[in-house]
Design a protein around this motif. Sequence first.
Motif, PDB file in Angstrom:
ATOM      1  N   SER A 100       0.856  -1.190   0.000  1.00  0.00           N
ATOM      2  CA  SER A 100       0.000   0.000   0.000  1.00  0.00           C
ATOM      3  C   SER A 100       0.887   1.233   0.000  1.00  0.00           C
ATOM      4  O   SER A 100       2.100   1.152   0.229  1.00  0.00           O
ATOM      5  CB  SER A 100      -0.905   0.010   1.236  1.00  0.00           C
ATOM      6  OG  SER A 100      -0.118   0.229   2.407  1.00  0.00           O
ATOM      7  N   TYR A 101       0.293   2.379  -0.241  1.00  0.00           N
ATOM      8  CA  TYR A 101       1.067   3.626  -0.228  1.00  0.00           C
ATOM      9  C   TYR A 101       1.639   3.910   1.156  1.00  0.00           C
ATOM     10  O   TYR A 101       2.703   4.534   1.278  1.00  0.00           O
ATOM     11  CB  TYR A 101       0.207   4.796  -0.699  1.00  0.00           C
ATOM     12  CG  TYR A 101      -0.136   4.748  -2.176  1.00  0.00           C
ATOM     13  CD1 TYR A 101       0.603   3.958  -3.058  1.00  0.00           C
ATOM     14  CD2 TYR A 101      -1.191   5.489  -2.694  1.00  0.00           C
ATOM     15  CE1 TYR A 101       0.292   3.902  -4.401  1.00  0.00           C
ATOM     16  CE2 TYR A 101      -1.502   5.448  -4.053  1.00  0.00           C
ATOM     17  CZ  TYR A 101      -0.756   4.649  -4.892  1.00  0.00           C
ATOM     18  OH  TYR A 101      -1.058   4.606  -6.237  1.00  0.00           O
ATOM     19  N   ASP A 102       0.972   3.455   2.216  1.00  0.00           N
ATOM     20  CA  ASP A 102       1.524   3.640   3.558  1.00  0.00           C
ATOM     21  C   ASP A 102       2.872   2.935   3.699  1.00  0.00           C
ATOM     22  O   ASP A 102       3.764   3.415   4.415  1.00  0.00           O
ATOM     23  CB  ASP A 102       0.553   3.086   4.612  1.00  0.00           C
ATOM     24  CG  ASP A 102      -0.613   4.024   4.873  1.00  0.00           C
ATOM     25  OD1 ASP A 102      -0.520   5.211   4.501  1.00  0.00           O
ATOM     26  OD2 ASP A 102      -1.634   3.564   5.435  1.00  0.00           O
ATOM     27  N   ASP A 103       3.032   1.806   3.015  1.00  0.00           N
ATOM     28  CA  ASP A 103       4.306   1.099   3.066  1.00  0.00           C
ATOM     29  C   ASP A 103       5.427   1.914   2.420  1.00  0.00           C
ATOM     30  O   ASP A 103       6.596   1.788   2.808  1.00  0.00           O
ATOM     31  CB  ASP A 103       4.185  -0.253   2.363  1.00  0.00           C
ATOM     32  CG  ASP A 103       3.253  -1.214   3.088  1.00  0.00           C
ATOM     33  OD1 ASP A 103       3.161  -1.120   4.326  1.00  0.00           O
ATOM     34  OD2 ASP A 103       2.613  -2.044   2.408  1.00  0.00           O
ATOM     35  N   ILE A 104       5.086   2.721   1.443  1.00  0.00           N
ATOM     36  CA  ILE A 104       6.082   3.623   0.839  1.00  0.00           C
ATOM     37  C   ILE A 104       6.497   4.683   1.845  1.00  0.00           C
ATOM     38  O   ILE A 104       7.693   4.957   2.022  1.00  0.00           O
ATOM     39  CB  ILE A 104       5.519   4.270  -0.434  1.00  0.00           C
ATOM     40  CG1 ILE A 104       5.298   3.203  -1.511  1.00  0.00           C
ATOM     41  CG2 ILE A 104       6.454   5.376  -0.949  1.00  0.00           C
ATOM     42  CD1 ILE A 104       4.613   3.716  -2.763  1.00  0.00           C
TER      43      ILE A 104
END
Length: 342
Positions: A100-104
Amino acid sequence: MITGMDRLVAAINGEKSDRIPVFCNLLDQGVNELGLKSLYEYYQRGEYVAEGQLKMREKYGYDNVWSLFYVGKEAELLGCKKILFSPDGPPNVEHFVIQSYDDIHNLEIPDDFIHHPVFAEELKCLQILKREVGGRYPICGYVTAGMALPALLMGMDKWFELLFMGPPEVRDELLTKCSLFCRRHIAALRELGADVIVYANPFGSTDFVPFPYIIKNAIPWMKQDLSAGLQGIVYYCGGARFNQVIETVISEIGIETYYLSPLDDIGAGKRIINGRGLTCGVINDIKLIDWSEEEVKQEVKRMLTAGMAGGKFLFGTILMPYKIPERNIRAMLDAVYEYGRF
């Protein structure tokens, strides 16, 4: 005794040695040299990989050794929890770090590669190679360009979607982190004695993205990746063609060694580089699985006829498939040693 380093330096300087340098990139085959049961077992210890590299170079007589285990090692440094070990192919990433973008946003780039636990076995391998053949045979390292690394972290499909469709601020955050990773990886390999660093960037090939996109987007990120200097850097597009971009890369960045695609015209690449660097003609090593020994010999002869005139030429392979018969490895190298003499 003439060494692989002697041959490489002569080729870079446009001088003649006994023959052209030969880079034969055998990785997974080391498991057979050590009599181990699986690639998983082989890649658990840096001592195994170093011994495999040394044994294969001695056995076949080519000019380089590798510190690379498998490309997915970079993903492991960033949190990949599972690598798929195939019985007849190279290891590959099975667990993607970015879901997910949170992982980025949460992705952290290691400050210290050399003492990172995941790097420990590669560190051992490099130390052994440096001790055993340092200064005599070029030690090769491998880094993935900042623009290509996200494919190992989230998969190619998701990376293409983010790269071209955004959101741009998330894309640029990931590219900034991956470029920092690339720079730190290069720095660690240099500190540990790697002589040659293969900089792999499929997004620098028109097989992947249009030429205007390379000019506008890929070149600036490449400049950032390579901002610490170009010593030992080899431009490689993962087997994709890039004759069309060589002139731009020379003028914009200044890289001096080009590891062509098997699909590139060697003579055309040599004319584009025009003495400003080293041209590496690369055989299609997928076809080495099925070719006859005579077909291998004729292909080598064709390549050297196209590339040797005027010097500054190296013969290379990509990452040779595990299924290539040993007779074809020997046929290829014997042909290079025969036709590659000055």
